[in-house]
Design a protein around this motif. Sequence first.
Motif, short mmCIF file in Angstrom:
data_model
loop_
_atom_site.label_atom_id
_atom_site.label_comp_id
_atom_site.label_asym_id
_atom_site.label_seq_id
_atom_site.Cartn_x
_atom_site.Cartn_y
_atom_site.Cartn_z
N LEU A 187 3.57 102.92 -2.91
CA LEU A 187 4.56 102.41 -1.96
C LEU A 187 5.45 101.36 -2.62
CD1 LEU A 187 2.33 102.06 1.24
CD2 LEU A 187 4.08 103.79 0.80
N TYR A 192 9.20 99.75 -1.41
CA TYR A 192 8.82 99.12 -0.16
C TYR A 192 8.42 97.67 -0.39
CZ TYR A 192 8.92 103.22 2.84
OH TYR A 192 9.33 104.29 3.60
N VAL A 197 4.88 97.54 3.41
CA VAL A 197 3.63 98.11 2.90
C VAL A 197 2.47 97.72 3.82
CG1 VAL A 197 1.97 98.07 1.01
CG2 VAL A 197 4.41 98.16 0.51
N GLU A 199 2.56 97.14 6.98
CA GLU A 199 2.65 97.94 8.20
C GLU A 199 2.12 99.35 7.96
OE1 GLU A 199 6.08 99.55 11.31
OE2 GLU A 199 6.55 97.95 9.89
N VAL A 200 2.47 99.93 6.81
CA VAL A 200 2.00 101.28 6.49
C VAL A 200 0.48 101.28 6.34
CG1 VAL A 200 1.98 103.08 4.73
CG2 VAL A 200 4.15 102.05 5.43
N SER A 203 -1.48 101.29 9.41
CA SER A 203 -1.32 102.49 10.25
C SER A 203 -2.09 103.69 9.72
CB SER A 203 0.17 102.85 10.35
OG SER A 203 0.63 103.42 9.13
N LEU A 204 -2.77 103.53 8.59
CA LEU A 204 -3.33 104.71 7.92
C LEU A 204 -4.44 105.40 8.69
CD1 LEU A 204 -3.36 103.76 4.13
CD2 LEU A 204 -1.73 105.14 5.42
N GLY A 209 0.40 107.62 11.35
CA GLY A 209 0.56 106.75 10.19
C GLY A 209 0.31 107.48 8.89
N ARG A 210 -0.71 108.33 8.88
CA ARG A 210 -0.99 109.11 7.67
C ARG A 210 0.14 110.08 7.37
NH1 ARG A 210 -6.16 109.57 9.97
NH2 ARG A 210 -5.91 111.82 10.29
N GLU A 212 3.32 109.77 8.15
CA GLU A 212 4.47 109.02 7.65
C GLU A 212 4.26 108.63 6.19
OE1 GLU A 212 8.05 107.10 7.23
OE2 GLU A 212 7.36 108.54 8.74
N THR A 213 3.05 108.19 5.87
CA THR A 213 2.76 107.82 4.49
C THR A 213 2.81 109.03 3.57
OG1 THR A 213 1.32 106.07 5.31
CG2 THR A 213 1.11 106.64 2.99
N ILE A 216 6.33 109.63 2.75
CA ILE A 216 6.81 108.65 1.76
C ILE A 216 6.37 109.05 0.36
CG2 ILE A 216 6.61 106.26 0.98
CD1 ILE A 216 6.26 105.49 3.96
#
Length: 254
Positions: A187, A192, A197, A199-200, A203-204, A209-210, A212-213, A216
């Motif tokens: 990230l 980022y 980072v 926030e990501v 959210s994992l 969240g996964r 979105e990551t 990315i």
Amino acid sequence: MGRPVGGSRQAPLRTADVARASGYSPQQVRDLERLGVIPPAARSGNGYRSYSPVHVQALRAYRGLADAMGPVAARHLLTRLRTGTVAEAAAAVNEVHVRLAGERDEALRAQRALDAIGAEAHTVASEEEQDGDAMTITELAGALGVRPSTLRFWEQEGLIIPERVTSLRARRYDLSAIGAARIVTALRGTGYGIPAVREVMHSLHRLDGREETRHILRQRLDRIAARTIALLRAGADLAAVVDWSAHEEPRKDQ
């Protein structure tokens, strides 16, 4: 000027000619010459610059290098290519390929770590399993290509949580923390900032969240691929600059 790359002599090129052929403006050509990106132009009796085809090739090479590694690093590399030995020049270009390959490998490891977060057994890729159940801060920093102080900073920011296993509070990272560190590295490499980072990472454990990551990380891999292609496209021009320099500029091995 010395002989142009490719054999026969050609008429000297004006600044406008070089600009037109390279896609830069005349002022950019002069600025990049001043910065050492291209060899110094010859000067006529009336002070006008006189260029050769190698200046065009150097500028094209710079464009590809700048896309692959950034403009500042590209300027430094071109200086190395023109002033070092041929062997040093080849090694310098190879280092860029190796660096890009390393970034790609790390992004792929981050993807595997992300997949592991969603797995019921929280397992990781067999490659990491073979590396052992935990890493020290020095081992993990070396594996990620960052400084131990960077890992400590990420810990302070709540991005990764190591185990502490000795009376001296020496850090050890289990497989979960190793995976998180790989994701943080990817990230950060994507650009980022720390708040984003954080926030990501928080959210994992949510499906969205996964996803979105994962998006990315795919973008990260696409960008690395584009940088690699830019480097490959610059290859012929880089070789021409090295070949010209081997014949025209004083080098360490002469």
